[in-house]
Structures are given as structure tokens and as C-alpha cells.
Motif scaffolding. Structure first.
Motif, PDB file in Angstrom:
ATOM      1  N   VAL A 159      10.400  14.408  59.636  1.00  0.00           N
ATOM      2  CA  VAL A 159      11.550  13.582  59.259  1.00  0.00           C
ATOM      3  C   VAL A 159      12.315  14.207  58.103  1.00  0.00           C
ATOM      4  N   ARG A 160      11.580  14.644  57.073  1.00  0.00           N
ATOM      5  CA  ARG A 160      12.242  15.253  55.917  1.00  0.00           C
ATOM      6  C   ARG A 160      12.882  16.594  56.283  1.00  0.00           C
ATOM      7  N   SER A 161      12.256  17.321  57.189  1.00  0.00           N
ATOM      8  CA  SER A 161      12.823  18.605  57.620  1.00  0.00           C
ATOM      9  C   SER A 161      14.113  18.395  58.397  1.00  0.00           C
ATOM     10  N   ILE A 162      14.140  17.364  59.234  1.00  0.00           N
ATOM     11  CA  ILE A 162      15.343  17.065  60.006  1.00  0.00           C
ATOM     12  C   ILE A 162      16.508  16.768  59.069  1.00  0.00           C
ATOM     13  N   GLY A 163      16.217  16.113  57.947  1.00  0.00           N
ATOM     14  CA  GLY A 163      17.265  15.828  56.970  1.00  0.00           C
ATOM     15  C   GLY A 163      17.928  17.094  56.459  1.00  0.00           C
ATOM     16  N   TRP A 164      17.125  18.116  56.177  1.00  0.00           N
ATOM     17  CA  TRP A 164      17.683  19.392  55.721  1.00  0.00           C
ATOM     18  C   TRP A 164      18.399  20.125  56.842  1.00  0.00           C
ATOM     19  N   LEU A 165      17.845  20.051  58.062  1.00  0.00           N
ATOM     20  CA  LEU A 165      18.480  20.720  59.196  1.00  0.00           C
ATOM     21  C   LEU A 165      19.844  20.126  59.508  1.00  0.00           C
ATOM     22  N   LEU A 166      19.988  18.827  59.267  1.00  0.00           N
ATOM     23  CA  LEU A 166      21.296  18.188  59.493  1.00  0.00           C
ATOM     24  C   LEU A 166      22.366  18.796  58.607  1.00  0.00           C
ATOM     25  N   LEU A 167      21.965  19.179  57.372  1.00  0.00           N
ATOM     26  CA  LEU A 167      22.914  19.830  56.465  1.00  0.00           C
ATOM     27  C   LEU A 167      23.434  21.123  57.078  1.00  0.00           C
ATOM     28  N   GLU A 168      22.543  21.893  57.668  1.00  0.00           N
ATOM     29  CA  GLU A 168      22.953  23.145  58.301  1.00  0.00           C
ATOM     30  C   GLU A 168      23.872  22.879  59.488  1.00  0.00           C
ATOM     31  N   TYR A 169      23.526  21.881  60.294  1.00  0.00           N
ATOM     32  CA  TYR A 169      24.343  21.566  61.463  1.00  0.00           C
ATOM     33  C   TYR A 169      25.740  21.087  61.060  1.00  0.00           C
ATOM     34  N   VAL A 170      25.817  20.326  59.965  1.00  0.00           N
ATOM     35  CA  VAL A 170      27.122  19.847  59.482  1.00  0.00           C
ATOM     36  C   VAL A 170      28.004  21.026  59.082  1.00  0.00           C
ATOM     37  N   VAL A 171      27.428  22.001  58.384  1.00  0.00           N
ATOM     38  CA  VAL A 171      28.186  23.182  57.964  1.00  0.00           C
ATOM     39  C   VAL A 171      28.661  23.972  59.177  1.00  0.00           C
ATOM     40  N   ILE A 172      27.765  24.163  60.148  1.00  0.00           N
ATOM     41  CA  ILE A 172      28.135  24.908  61.353  1.00  0.00           C
ATOM     42  C   ILE A 172      29.227  24.178  62.133  1.00  0.00           C
ATOM     43  N   PHE A 173      29.074  22.866  62.289  1.00  0.00           N
ATOM     44  CA  PHE A 173      30.053  22.080  63.047  1.00  0.00           C
ATOM     45  C   PHE A 173      31.408  22.057  62.337  1.00  0.00           C
ATOM     46  N   ALA A 174      31.384  21.858  61.010  1.00  0.00           N
ATOM     47  CA  ALA A 174      32.635  21.814  60.250  1.00  0.00           C
ATOM     48  C   ALA A 174      33.369  23.152  60.342  1.00  0.00           C
ATOM     49  N   GLY A 175      32.619  24.251  60.251  1.00  0.00           N
ATOM     50  CA  GLY A 175      33.239  25.575  60.366  1.00  0.00           C
ATOM     51  C   GLY A 175      33.845  25.805  61.736  1.00  0.00           C
ATOM     52  N   ALA A 176      33.145  25.352  62.780  1.00  0.00           N
ATOM     53  CA  ALA A 176      33.658  25.506  64.137  1.00  0.00           C
ATOM     54  C   ALA A 176      34.931  24.699  64.339  1.00  0.00           C
ATOM     55  N   MET A 177      34.982  23.510  63.760  1.00  0.00           N
ATOM     56  CA  MET A 177      36.183  22.679  63.870  1.00  0.00           C
ATOM     57  C   MET A 177      37.355  23.321  63.139  1.00  0.00           C
ATOM     58  N   LEU A 178      37.089  23.850  61.947  1.00  0.00           N
ATOM     59  CA  LEU A 178      38.161  24.524  61.197  1.00  0.00           C
ATOM     60  C   LEU A 178      38.672  25.749  61.947  1.00  0.00           C
ATOM     61  N   MET A 179      37.765  26.455  62.585  1.00  0.00           N
ATOM     62  CA  MET A 179      38.168  27.638  63.345  1.00  0.00           C
ATOM     63  C   MET A 179      39.073  27.240  64.516  1.00  0.00           C
ATOM     64  N   ALA A 180      38.792  26.086  65.116  1.00  0.00           N
ATOM     65  CA  ALA A 180      39.620  25.611  66.223  1.00  0.00           C
ATOM     66  C   ALA A 180      41.031  25.290  65.742  1.00  0.00           C
ATOM     67  N   PHE A 181      41.144  24.701  64.524  1.00  0.00           N
ATOM     68  CA  PHE A 181      42.468  24.395  63.977  1.00  0.00           C
ATOM     69  C   PHE A 181      43.232  25.648  63.578  1.00  0.00           C
ATOM     70  N   MET A 182      42.479  26.744  63.308  1.00  0.00           N
ATOM     71  CA  MET A 182      43.122  27.994  62.905  1.00  0.00           C
ATOM     72  C   MET A 182      43.395  28.910  64.085  1.00  0.00           C
ATOM     73  N   PHE A 183      43.348  28.346  65.280  1.00  0.00           N
ATOM     74  CA  PHE A 183      43.506  29.165  66.485  1.00  0.00           C
ATOM     75  C   PHE A 183      44.829  29.930  66.492  1.00  0.00           C
ATOM     76  N   ASP A 184      45.883  29.333  65.928  1.00  0.00           N
ATOM     77  CA  ASP A 184      47.202  29.954  65.940  1.00  0.00           C
ATOM     78  C   ASP A 184      47.456  30.797  64.692  1.00  0.00           C
ATOM     79  N   LEU A 198      28.599  31.898  54.627  1.00  0.00           N
ATOM     80  CA  LEU A 198      28.225  30.536  54.229  1.00  0.00           C
ATOM     81  C   LEU A 198      27.081  30.010  55.089  1.00  0.00           C
ATOM     82  N   VAL A 199      27.150  30.249  56.398  1.00  0.00           N
ATOM     83  CA  VAL A 199      26.090  29.787  57.305  1.00  0.00           C
ATOM     84  C   VAL A 199      24.764  30.463  56.967  1.00  0.00           C
ATOM     85  N   VAL A 200      24.811  31.760  56.671  1.00  0.00           N
ATOM     86  CA  VAL A 200      23.588  32.489  56.313  1.00  0.00           C
ATOM     87  C   VAL A 200      22.981  31.924  55.036  1.00  0.00           C
ATOM     88  N   ILE A 201      23.827  31.675  54.030  1.00  0.00           N
ATOM     89  CA  ILE A 201      23.342  31.134  52.752  1.00  0.00           C
ATOM     90  C   ILE A 201      22.723  29.748  52.947  1.00  0.00           C
TER      91      ILE A 201
END
Length: 271
Positions: A125-150, A166-169
Motif C-alpha cells: 500500500v505504501r509503495s503504491i503511494g510512491w508509484l502514483l507520484l511517478e505515474y502522475v509525473v509521466i502522465f502530466a508530461g505526456a499531456m503537456l507533450m500533446a498540447f505542444m504538438f504544434d 525529470l522522469v529518471v530523477i
């Protein structure tokens, strides 16, 4: 003692010396831990066998059925075995009487068995909490990349570089935070009457200020891990015991337990 290069070599040299005192029993303990986990993993291999890219509903249901069986087996069988193996490694590292049969010690006591399940669940349970942080960063970056398509090519390349760094860190940060919870097994072994929540929660203050050290400690085994991969896991039998026992010495030192450390007699495969 902090985990500087000299201390790290001492932890690892002591772990190698510990293994030499009971080499075959230790290899046997590792096999008793890994073989059941491997057999359980075969459940998923059976579940996905023959699964095509355009799987039918029946094939997907079969896969999910095997996934459910796998997760149940890992939790109710794998968790007690893992906790039992920790008992062996801690006993060997501290010079106490130990036997490969300790791998199955949780199956001989209802209290230990229940503790192993609760501890595994709490760490998960505690590990999932930390993994969610990583997923949020990955998802947010992917969304920003989609907005920067043009955007211009230069801007996209710059963003991609910053995003990857940032993802590596964040990934390394999460890996260290989750890795600390391995100390909960040792806490639970030392204080069997404590709650599993206390055992897991106690890891944070123990590793406070030592997160970077812990990361370097784990990375120092990378050549051993590569040797394990090259030999299809054969060397991994030794590496598993090596890393586990060295971690016990490191953890005990952080907790102020005095252990007799061995000076390195020969270079180790360390970066």
C-alpha cells in the motif's frame, strides 16, 4: 557509520565472509525462496500463452483468471516465503544459528503467517503511494507533450530532454523510497510483537539523510546483476544472498547495532 565507499566495501566484504561460512545452506535457502516464486510466475505464462494481438473475449477472461490466481498465490504463498527468507539472511548476518528451513518458518506459526501477510500488504500500500507520484509525473508530461504538438521541433526536443531527465530523477527517487521498506522486515524480526504499521513507518527515520547512500549502495551491485542476467539467473542465486546480507549489515549499522565488519580482502565487482 555512513555508507561511504569504505563502509560499503566493508558491508559487502562481511556479507561475502558470512556466505562463505555457510555457502551451500545459503544457496539452498535462496533456491527454496526463488523456486516457489518461479513456479507461481509460470501461472501467468500459462495464462498468456497463445494470446494474440486481437484476443477474443474468452481469451481475455482466461488471462484475467490466471492473473487472479497468480496474485492470490503470490500473496498467500510468496509473502510468507519472502519473510521467512529474511529470517535466514538476518540470522546469518548476525552470526546466529540459521537453517534453510527458516524460509518456511512462517508456515509453522499462525501468528508469523498472518504477520507476513499484513506486512506485505502494508508495504504494498505504501509503495503504491510512491508509484502514483511517478505515474502522475509521466502522465502530466505526456499531456503537456500533446498540447505542444504544434510547437517547433527545437521546443519539442528541449521539452523531451527535460521530460526524460525529470522522469529518471523521479523514478530513482521513488525506487529509493520503496527500497527503504525492506528494512521493515528486519524491524518486524527484531520486534515481533510490534504492529506491521510501526515496523514499516520506522523505516523513514532510519534512512533519513541516507537516501542517496542507499541508491549508491544498490547501484554498486549492478555488475553482479549484469552477470546474473548473462548467466540466465544462475549467478543470481549468489547475488540474491549477497545483496540481502549486505543490506542487513548496512541497516544494522544505521540502527546503531555493533557488528564486526570484515575488511575487504579482494576487489569486488563494484562501479
Amino acid at each position: 557509520m555512513t555508507c561511504n565507499s569504505d563502509a560499503r566495501r566493508q558491508y559487502k566484504a562481511t556479507a561475502r565472509a558470512d556466505i562463505r561460512t555457510k555457502f551451500w545452506p545459503t544457496m539452498g535457502a535462496v533456491l527454496l525462496e526463488l523456486v516457489p516464486i518461479f513456479l507461481i510466475a509460470m501461472i501467468m505464462q500459462i495464462g498468456v500463452r497463445g494470446l494474440s494481438d486481437h484476443a477474443t473475449l474468452e481469451e481475455l477472461l482466461r488471462m484475467y483468471q490466471y492473473l487472479g490466481i497468480y496474485l492470490i498465490a503470490i500473496f498467500f504463498i510468496g509473502s510468507p516465503i519472502e519473510f521467512g527468507a529474511k529470517h535466514y539472511f538476518v540470522s546469518l548476518a548476525r552470526g546466529e544459528a540459521c537453517s534453510p528451513s527458516q524460509v518456511f518458518t512462517c508456515f509453522t506459526s499462525g501468528k508469523k503467517y498472518l504477520t507476513s501477510l499484513k506486512l506485505s500488504l502494508c508495504i504494498g500500500v505504501r509503495s503504491i503511494g510512491w508509484l502514483l507520484l511517478e505515474y502522475v509525473v509521466i502522465f502530466a508530461g505526456a499531456m503537456l507533450m500533446a498540447f505542444m504538438f504544434d510547437a517547433s521541433t527545437a521546443a519539442l526536443v528541449l521539452f523531451l530532454i527535460v521530460y526524460i531527465v525529470l522522469v529518471v530523477i523521479v523514478t530513482l527517487y521513488v525506487v529509493v523510497k520503496v527500497r527503504r521498506y525492506d528494512g521493515a522486515y528486519i524491524n518486524m524480526i527484531d520486534t515481533p510483537d510490534a504492529s506491521v504499521w510501526q515496523a514499516v513507518k520506522a523505516c523513514a527515520p532510519i534512512f533519513k539523510g541516507h537516501n542517496w547512500e542507499l541508491l549508491v549502495f544498490d547501484l554498486s551491485f549492478i555488475l553482479w546483476q549484469l552477470a546474473s542476467a548473462i548467466t540466465c539467473g544462475i549467478v543470481g542465486i549468489y547475488v540474491t544472498a549477497y545483496t540481502e546480507i549486505a543490506f542487513v549489515h548496512y541497516f544494522d549499522d544505521l540502527c546503531g547495532r555493533k557488528t564486526e565488519l570484515t575488511q575487504p580482502s579482494m576487489p569486488d565487482m563494484e562501479l
